[in-house]
Write a protein that holds these residues in place. Structure first.
Motif, short mmCIF file in Angstrom:
data_model
loop_
_atom_site.label_atom_id
_atom_site.label_comp_id
_atom_site.label_asym_id
_atom_site.label_seq_id
_atom_site.Cartn_x
_atom_site.Cartn_y
_atom_site.Cartn_z
N GLY A 196 4.54 0.79 -1.09
CA GLY A 196 4.23 -0.59 -1.44
C GLY A 196 5.46 -1.47 -1.46
N HIS A 200 6.15 -4.65 0.99
CA HIS A 200 6.45 -5.96 0.40
C HIS A 200 7.78 -6.50 0.90
N GLN A 252 -3.28 -6.48 5.72
CA GLN A 252 -2.73 -6.09 4.42
C GLN A 252 -3.29 -6.97 3.31
N ASN A 256 -5.65 -5.08 0.52
CA ASN A 256 -5.22 -5.00 -0.87
C ASN A 256 -6.22 -5.66 -1.81
N THR A 259 -9.27 -3.18 -2.03
CA THR A 259 -8.96 -1.99 -2.84
C THR A 259 -8.80 -2.36 -4.30
N ASN A 260 -8.25 -3.52 -4.57
CA ASN A 260 -8.12 -3.98 -5.95
C ASN A 260 -9.51 -4.17 -6.58
N GLY A 320 0.15 -4.40 -5.05
CA GLY A 320 -0.91 -4.93 -4.18
C GLY A 320 -1.09 -6.43 -4.22
#
Length: 353
Positions: A196, A200, A252, A256, A259-260, A320
């Motif tokens: 991650g 980032h 992405q 994210n 999935t969050n 995320g």
């Protein structure tokens, strides 16, 4: 010349001049001068009248020009005040435009000084921007290097732990096996955290070819590559647009967010995640909603910060949503949320068209 006037003149002349030819010629000259007096007087009056009109108009023009110059000087004076006070107080939007007694030379000197200050500040800003770019590049390089250097030993340790558990499981007590499993789980979390951080750090510097990206197809690809529990459904409300963009960054972003939301709805009996496209003139605007556990008010302001995670979510890395915000910033958009504990969360974001 009037006859009475001529008699009066002769009355007061000496006797030797009364019949003089020279005097007669003089009186005739005076008489002739009176003949076109009226015409000349009328001509002079007409000339004076024309000049008066012209002068009146010229005075009006001069007064208008003077007033215009005074207004300009006042506006410039106010602009100088705003620039001087910008660091201290905010000017009122509807402040009255009272006129001031302004010295033009003094104002010109102020404007010159202000211009020099602006040039100086611009140069300082450019220097700071260059320094910031160098620091960001160094930070990204450092994050890239550290991430790669960490990933290899983490994965090696994880592999060794798996081998030890497999080879020595008959000799280990149940507590030892559980502890070894905890070590393995934490190593996996560290590996995910390093991944991650790396994503980032480098996502804004990645050079991608822009393509016409169909978001409906993209969401379908994402849902096929991530684990979604059977009790959770991901669906698109209506149709998502197709637009020219870079696939990896947008992937992405949505991955994210989805999935969050999956994490937030794991404990819900029938979890639902809804993705919508919202109309906007200048931006692509979207929302991702779930009916999960929601986010407490005290976390809503900082949830998009790096390494920020909910107190009751020990499995989250805190990367995320920070990555999501960074992608949104790359596209000059904005991101915000609406949430209530126990009722779910809706995250809105925009991407500049």
């Amino acid at each position: 010349m009037h006859s009475l006037l001529k008699r009066q003149i002769r009355k007061h002349l000496p006797e030797n001049l009364k019949d003089s030819e020279d005097l007669a010629a003089f009186l005739d000259a005076i008489n002739n001068s009176y003949k076109d007096y009226d015409d000349k007087a009328e001509m002079v009056q007409r000339a004076m009248s024309i000049s008066s009109i012209e002068l009146t108009q010229a005075n009006k023009d001069l007064r208008a020009e003077s007033e215009s110059q005074r207004k300009i000087l006042n506006i410039l004076e106010k602009a100088i005040r705003v620039l001087n006070d910008a660091g201290n107080t905010e000017p009122e939007e509807n402040s009255s435009m009272e006129f001031l007694e302004v010295d033009a030379l003094e104002l010109a000197a102020k404007i010159e000084k202000q211009a020099k200050d602006i040039v100086k500040m611009t140069a300082e800003k450019n220097t700071m921007m260059k320094n910031l770019e160098r620091q960001n590049a160094s930070l990204n390089d450092y994050a890239h290097m550290v991430s790669h250097d960490l990933k290899s030993p983490i994965r090696n340790i994880n592999a060794l732990m798996c081998w030890i558990i497999e080879d020595e499981k008959e000799k280990f007590t149940s507590n030892s096996v559980n502890n070894c499993n905890l070590v393995t789980q934490n190593l996996q979390k560290m590996d995910a955290l390093v991944d991650g951080i790396l994503r980032h750090a480098v996502i804004d510097s990645l050079e991608e070819e822009q393509i016409q990206l169909n978001l409906n197809h993209l969401i379908d690809e994402i849902t096929k590559t991530i684990f979604i529990p059977e009790h959770i459904k991901v669906r698109i409300a209506g149709q998502l647009p197709t637009f020219l963009t870079e696939k990896y960054k947008i992937e992405q972003l949505f991955k994210n967010l989805i999935t969050n939301s999956i994490t937030a709805t794991e404990q819900v009996e029938h979890g639902e995640i809804i993705i919508k496209h919202l109309e906007d003139t200048n931006f692509w605007k979207f929302s991702v909603s779930d009916n999960g556990k929601g986010i407490a008010k005290k976390h809503q302001e900082s949830i998009f910060n790096m390494f920020k995670k909910l107190e009751n979510d020990s499995n989250a890395s805190g990367i995320g949503l920070a990555l999501v915000k960074k992608v949104v910033n790359i596209y000059e958009g904005d991101i915000w949320l609406e949430s209530e504990e126990g009722k779910g969360t809706t995250i809105y974001f925009t991407l500049k068209k």
